[in-house]
Design a protein around this motif. Sequence first.
Motif, mmCIF file in Angstrom:
data_model
loop_
_atom_site.group_PDB
_atom_site.id
_atom_site.type_symbol
_atom_site.label_atom_id
_atom_site.label_comp_id
_atom_site.label_asym_id
_atom_site.label_seq_id
_atom_site.Cartn_x
_atom_site.Cartn_y
_atom_site.Cartn_z
ATOM 1 N N PHE A 33 0.830 -1.202 0.000
ATOM 2 C CA PHE A 33 0.000 0.000 0.000
ATOM 3 C C PHE A 33 0.868 1.257 0.000
ATOM 4 O O PHE A 33 0.605 2.207 -0.742
ATOM 5 C CB PHE A 33 -0.917 -0.017 1.216
ATOM 6 C CG PHE A 33 -1.758 1.220 1.366
ATOM 7 C CD1 PHE A 33 -2.740 1.532 0.443
ATOM 8 C CD2 PHE A 33 -1.559 2.085 2.439
ATOM 9 C CE1 PHE A 33 -3.519 2.677 0.579
ATOM 10 C CE2 PHE A 33 -2.328 3.230 2.584
ATOM 11 C CZ PHE A 33 -3.312 3.523 1.649
ATOM 12 N N SER A 34 1.915 1.253 0.820
ATOM 13 C CA SER A 34 2.820 2.394 0.889
ATOM 14 C C SER A 34 3.495 2.639 -0.455
ATOM 15 O O SER A 34 3.652 3.788 -0.891
ATOM 16 C CB SER A 34 3.881 2.147 1.973
ATOM 17 O OG SER A 34 4.793 3.224 2.037
ATOM 18 N N GLN A 35 3.877 1.575 -1.139
ATOM 19 C CA GLN A 35 4.503 1.720 -2.452
ATOM 20 C C GLN A 35 3.529 2.301 -3.464
ATOM 21 O O GLN A 35 3.900 3.135 -4.302
ATOM 22 C CB GLN A 35 5.022 0.368 -2.943
ATOM 23 C CG GLN A 35 5.771 0.459 -4.281
ATOM 24 C CD GLN A 35 6.329 -0.872 -4.724
ATOM 25 O OE1 GLN A 35 6.001 -1.917 -4.169
ATOM 26 N NE2 GLN A 35 7.188 -0.861 -5.726
ATOM 27 N N SER A 36 2.252 1.890 -3.380
ATOM 28 C CA SER A 36 1.252 2.400 -4.316
ATOM 29 C C SER A 36 1.006 3.900 -4.115
ATOM 30 O O SER A 36 0.636 4.605 -5.057
ATOM 31 C CB SER A 36 -0.067 1.635 -4.153
ATOM 32 O OG SER A 36 -0.696 1.951 -2.923
ATOM 33 N N LEU A 37 1.234 4.387 -2.886
ATOM 34 C CA LEU A 37 1.062 5.815 -2.620
ATOM 35 C C LEU A 37 2.218 6.650 -3.157
ATOM 36 O O LEU A 37 2.057 7.845 -3.404
ATOM 37 C CB LEU A 37 0.930 6.048 -1.106
ATOM 38 C CG LEU A 37 -0.351 5.558 -0.426
ATOM 39 C CD1 LEU A 37 -0.274 5.844 1.076
ATOM 40 C CD2 LEU A 37 -1.583 6.218 -1.019
ATOM 41 N N GLN A 38 3.387 6.022 -3.334
ATOM 42 C CA GLN A 38 4.585 6.769 -3.713
ATOM 43 C C GLN A 38 4.963 6.632 -5.178
ATOM 44 O O GLN A 38 5.865 7.338 -5.641
ATOM 45 C CB GLN A 38 5.776 6.298 -2.863
ATOM 46 C CG GLN A 38 5.599 6.520 -1.374
ATOM 47 C CD GLN A 38 6.782 5.993 -0.589
ATOM 48 O OE1 GLN A 38 7.913 6.456 -0.750
ATOM 49 N NE2 GLN A 38 6.546 5.001 0.260
ATOM 50 N N THR A 39 4.301 5.742 -5.904
ATOM 51 C CA THR A 39 4.679 5.497 -7.293
ATOM 52 C C THR A 39 3.495 5.709 -8.223
ATOM 53 O O THR A 39 2.343 5.788 -7.792
ATOM 54 C CB THR A 39 5.213 4.061 -7.461
ATOM 55 O OG1 THR A 39 4.187 3.129 -7.048
ATOM 56 C CG2 THR A 39 6.450 3.831 -6.617
ATOM 57 N N GLY A 40 3.804 5.814 -9.512
ATOM 58 C CA GLY A 40 2.758 5.946 -10.518
ATOM 59 C C GLY A 40 2.800 7.281 -11.238
ATOM 60 O O GLY A 40 3.420 8.249 -10.769
ATOM 61 N N PRO A 41 2.139 7.363 -12.388
ATOM 62 C CA PRO A 41 2.174 8.583 -13.210
ATOM 63 C C PRO A 41 1.561 9.808 -12.547
ATOM 64 O O PRO A 41 2.012 10.930 -12.776
ATOM 65 C CB PRO A 41 1.394 8.179 -14.472
ATOM 66 C CG PRO A 41 0.574 6.994 -14.060
ATOM 67 C CD PRO A 41 1.377 6.277 -13.038
ATOM 68 N N LEU A 42 0.529 9.617 -11.719
ATOM 69 C CA LEU A 42 -0.101 10.773 -11.078
ATOM 70 C C LEU A 42 0.786 11.356 -9.983
ATOM 71 O O LEU A 42 0.800 12.574 -9.774
ATOM 72 C CB LEU A 42 -1.464 10.380 -10.503
ATOM 73 C CG LEU A 42 -2.533 10.048 -11.540
ATOM 74 C CD1 LEU A 42 -3.820 9.612 -10.875
ATOM 75 C CD2 LEU A 42 -2.782 11.245 -12.462
ATOM 76 N N VAL A 43 1.543 10.507 -9.287
ATOM 77 C CA VAL A 43 2.515 11.003 -8.307
ATOM 78 C C VAL A 43 3.604 11.786 -9.033
ATOM 79 O O VAL A 43 4.025 12.862 -8.589
ATOM 80 C CB VAL A 43 3.131 9.848 -7.505
ATOM 81 C CG1 VAL A 43 4.117 10.389 -6.468
ATOM 82 C CG2 VAL A 43 2.052 9.030 -6.809
ATOM 83 N N ALA A 44 4.049 11.237 -10.162
ATOM 84 C CA ALA A 44 5.068 11.922 -10.967
ATOM 85 C C ALA A 44 4.548 13.258 -11.480
ATOM 86 O O ALA A 44 5.265 14.267 -11.473
ATOM 87 C CB ALA A 44 5.493 11.032 -12.131
ATOM 88 N N LEU A 45 3.285 13.283 -11.921
ATOM 89 C CA LEU A 45 2.688 14.534 -12.411
ATOM 90 C C LEU A 45 2.637 15.577 -11.307
ATOM 91 O O LEU A 45 2.960 16.752 -11.538
ATOM 92 C CB LEU A 45 1.280 14.258 -12.943
ATOM 93 C CG LEU A 45 0.482 15.489 -13.414
ATOM 94 C CD1 LEU A 45 1.218 16.220 -14.529
ATOM 95 C CD2 LEU A 45 -0.918 15.070 -13.864
ATOM 96 N N SER A 46 2.259 15.171 -10.101
ATOM 97 C CA SER A 46 2.228 16.105 -8.969
ATOM 98 C C SER A 46 3.606 16.685 -8.697
ATOM 99 O O SER A 46 3.757 17.881 -8.435
ATOM 100 C CB SER A 46 1.705 15.395 -7.716
ATOM 101 O OG SER A 46 0.354 15.051 -7.858
ATOM 102 N N ALA A 47 4.637 15.828 -8.771
ATOM 103 C CA ALA A 47 6.003 16.289 -8.531
ATOM 104 C C ALA A 47 6.456 17.257 -9.616
ATOM 105 O O ALA A 47 7.095 18.278 -9.327
ATOM 106 C CB ALA A 47 6.953 15.093 -8.456
#
Length: 219
Positions: free
Chosen positions: A150-164
Motif C-alpha cells: 500500500f505504501s509503495q502504491s502511494l509513492q509510485t505511478g504517473p499521477l505522483v510523478a505529475l504532482s512532482a
Amino acid sequence: MPSVLSLLTDPDEFFRRRVPDPSLKGPAVVVAAIAVVSVVASLLQFQFMSQVFESGGAGGGFVTAIRAVSLVFSFALPFVFWLLYAGLFHGISALLDGEGEFSTTLALVGWGYVPSVLGSIAGAAVNYYRFNVRGIDVPTEMTMEAYQQFSQSLQTGPLVALSAVLSIVFTLWSAFLWTFALKHARDLTLRQAAITVAVPVGLGLLWTARTLLVALEVL
C-alpha cells in the motif's frame, strides 16, 4: 499601484514600485488563498484517509482528532513557509551585503507566491482525481506485507510523478519572481539575488526531484 498582472509580465518593474510601500495585506491574501486551497484539498482527501485509519483499527474519536489537526496544519503551513523562505532569503542576502528591512523582504516574497496559488489548485485537482475518482485500494487488514504494498502504491505511478513535476514547475516560477523581489527588497544585483534564491529553493527541489524519481521507480 502596479497590478498583479504586471507581476507576471514585468516582475522587475512590479517589485521596484512596491519597495516604497511594502504592504503585507496583498501578500497575506495570496498566501491565505493557498491556505484555503490546501484546506479544501485536505477535506476532499480525508474521505480516503478515513478508510486507511479504519483499516488500521483506529476509532472514530482518533480519526476526528487527526482530521482537525490536519486541517489546522493545512491552513498554517503556507504561512510558515512564507516566513521561513523570507527569513532564509533575508539571512543569505545579508552575507551578500544586502540592505533593507525584513518587513520589505517578507512583503515582496509573499507576492512571489502567486504562481503557487495556481500550483496548489492544480495539485489539488490531481490528488482529487487520484484518490476520489480513480481511487486506491485500501487493504482490509493492514498486515506488514499489505502495508508495504500500500505504501509503495502511494509513492509510485504517473499521477505522483505529475504532482512532482507540477510542484517543480510552479516552484521555479516562484523562484524567478523571488529573484526580482530580493533584488529590490535587499538592494542586490540580479546575480546576487539569484544566488540568494537558488540556495533554499535548490534544496527544496532536490527533495521534490527525489519524489519524482521514486514515483517513476528510478530509485
